[in-house]
Write a protein that holds these residues in place. Structure first.
Motif, PDB file in Angstrom:
ATOM      1  N   TYR A   1      -0.741  -5.796  -2.232  1.00 24.03           N
ATOM      2  CA  TYR A   1       0.621  -5.644  -1.628  1.00 24.03           C
ATOM      3  C   TYR A   1       1.146  -7.042  -1.278  1.00 24.03           C
ATOM      4  O   TYR A   1       2.283  -7.584  -1.729  1.00 24.03           O
ATOM      5  CB  TYR A   1       0.887  -4.975  -0.679  1.00 24.03           C
ATOM      6  CG  TYR A   1       2.216  -5.057   0.382  1.00 24.03           C
ATOM      7  CD1 TYR A   1       3.069  -4.326  -0.141  1.00 24.03           C
ATOM      8  CD2 TYR A   1       1.991  -5.726   1.400  1.00 24.03           C
ATOM      9  CE1 TYR A   1       4.410  -4.756   0.647  1.00 24.03           C
ATOM     10  CE2 TYR A   1       3.177  -5.903   2.189  1.00 24.03           C
ATOM     11  CZ  TYR A   1       4.378  -5.378   1.677  1.00 24.03           C
ATOM     12  OH  TYR A   1       5.516  -5.706   2.365  1.00 24.03           O
TER      13      TYR A   1
ATOM     14  N   GLN B   1       0.990   2.960   1.532  1.00 23.52           N
ATOM     15  CA  GLN B   1       1.887   2.861   2.641  1.00 23.52           C
ATOM     16  C   GLN B   1       2.148   3.948   3.348  1.00 23.52           C
ATOM     17  O   GLN B   1       2.575   5.207   2.759  1.00 23.52           O
ATOM     18  CB  GLN B   1       3.161   2.407   2.209  1.00 23.52           C
ATOM     19  CG  GLN B   1       4.210   2.030   3.246  1.00 23.52           C
ATOM     20  CD  GLN B   1       5.532   1.552   2.743  1.00 23.52           C
ATOM     21  OE1 GLN B   1       5.749   1.304   1.481  1.00 23.52           O
ATOM     22  NE2 GLN B   1       6.683   1.502   3.838  1.00 23.52           N
TER      23      GLN B   1
ATOM     24  N   TYR C   1       0.724  -0.464   6.305  1.00 25.60           N
ATOM     25  CA  TYR C   1      -0.101  -0.356   5.169  1.00 25.60           C
ATOM     26  C   TYR C   1      -1.531  -0.098   5.523  1.00 25.60           C
ATOM     27  O   TYR C   1      -1.974  -0.909   6.699  1.00 25.60           O
ATOM     28  CB  TYR C   1       0.190  -1.496   4.200  1.00 25.60           C
ATOM     29  CG  TYR C   1       1.378  -1.421   3.454  1.00 25.60           C
ATOM     30  CD1 TYR C   1       1.790  -1.229   2.513  1.00 25.60           C
ATOM     31  CD2 TYR C   1       2.655  -2.277   4.332  1.00 25.60           C
ATOM     32  CE1 TYR C   1       3.049  -1.319   2.092  1.00 25.60           C
ATOM     33  CE2 TYR C   1       3.778  -2.579   3.963  1.00 25.60           C
ATOM     34  CZ  TYR C   1       4.120  -1.935   2.807  1.00 25.60           C
ATOM     35  OH  TYR C   1       5.294  -1.901   2.196  1.00 25.60           O
TER      36      TYR C   1
END
Ligand SMILES: N[C@@H](CCC(=O)N[C@@H](CS)C(=O)NCC(=O)O)C(=O)O
Length: 285
Positions: A90, A3, A81
């Protein structure tokens, strides 16, 4: 999990994007992998196409979002991301059903996905040599110059080397083309991988057992691209071929791999220009 942090992001407008946004390219293998995952999960998302053939990923706006200049990118309620496999892991946590990473196998899957990602430049070499076959340098010098100069150059606040690896790849391709010497070892690596997968698929329906997982999606993408490049799957890896055919018949998969850079006519022209220099011939398969 990659991220980005605030300082990595120069295109500030994305910080205000609400919901799930994906920056991607129709013909990019990593984007296809992510879009299939999103289809299977039934996650609604807003599309931001980034045109790789016209070098949109090497311009300041996109590099201000992903300093690596690569697709896909996920922006989820303003959080950015990068790295397709990280994005998938994720989203798997965020939207657990249908489960595409078997419970308790998260670390194993992460390692297997990393192994798959490590073959990405080999896939690119074979794609450019046998499928896209650009007549000249695949990326213009001015696009590479823009790539070098723009973006924060950091990922999670740390100077990032990935852009250099990418630029070196394209510069070498401009100088040498996609040679037999580069293509052969790349093809052999895939042969070793698909030999293993073929043995697994002789015993079970999916790579992780009885249920479809992200590993099936990831390796299907490689199988599909390499098939288009002329890799002889039915002859060398019949179980892999049968497994991939099953996915090609599923709308969640078919929809994402249907768009090609070339029309069937252009593909025929590329193939006949390769007479004796096909993937099979160059790799010695
Ligand atoms: N490890 C990265 C690789 C991403 C990557 O290499 N993406 C390719 C498309 S598949 C790309 O953006 N290429 C840039 C270009 O062709 O200029 C990921 O999994 O997201």
């Amino acid at each position: 999990m990659v991220q980005l942090i605030d300082n990595d992001i120069r295109t500030r407008e994305v910080l205000g994007w609400k919901g799930v946004h994906v920056l991607h390219f129709s013909g990019s293998s990593c984007s296809q992998k992510l879009r299939i995952f999103l289809n299977l999960k039934k996650i609604p998302w807003q599309s931001h196409p980034i045109d790789l053939p016209s070098y949109e990923n090497m311009q300041p706006w996109f590099l201000g979002i992903n300093p690596r200049g690569l697709v896909p990118v996920l922006v989820d309620d303003g959080a950015v991301y990068i790295e397709s496999n990280d994005i998938i892991q994720y989203l798997e946590k965020k939207v657990p059903t249908p489960r595409l990473i078997p419970a308790g196998h998260e670390n194993e899957v992460a390692a297997l996905l990393k192994h798959e990602d490590d073959l990405h430049l080999d896939l690119r070499t074979l794609s450019f040599r046998f499928l896209f076959a650009p007549p000249g340098p695949p990326k213009s010098a001015s696009a590479l110059d823009s790539y070098l100069k723009n973006g924060a150059g950091t990922v999670q606040g740390v100077k990032d080397r990935e852009k250099e690896v990418q630029i070196a790849f394209w510069q070498r391709a401009a100088k040498e083309g996609f040679t037999d010497e580069a293509a052969r070892p790349a093809a052999l690596k895939f042969r070793a991988e698909f030999d293993k997968l073929d043995r697994t698929l002789a015993e079970q329906d999916y790579l992780m057992g009885d249920d479809l997982s992200v590993l099936d999606i990831a390796w299907f993408i490689y199988e599909h691209r390499l098939s288009l490049a002329g890799y002889p799957f039915p002859r060398l890896h019949p179980h892999v071929h049968a497994w991939a055919e099953k996915f090609r018949a599923m709308p969640e998969f078919a929809k994402e791999v249907g768009q090609l850079r070339h029309s069937p006519k252009q593909l025929d022209a590329i193939r006949s220009a390769q007479a004796g220099r096909t993937l099979e011939a160059v790799a010695g398969f």
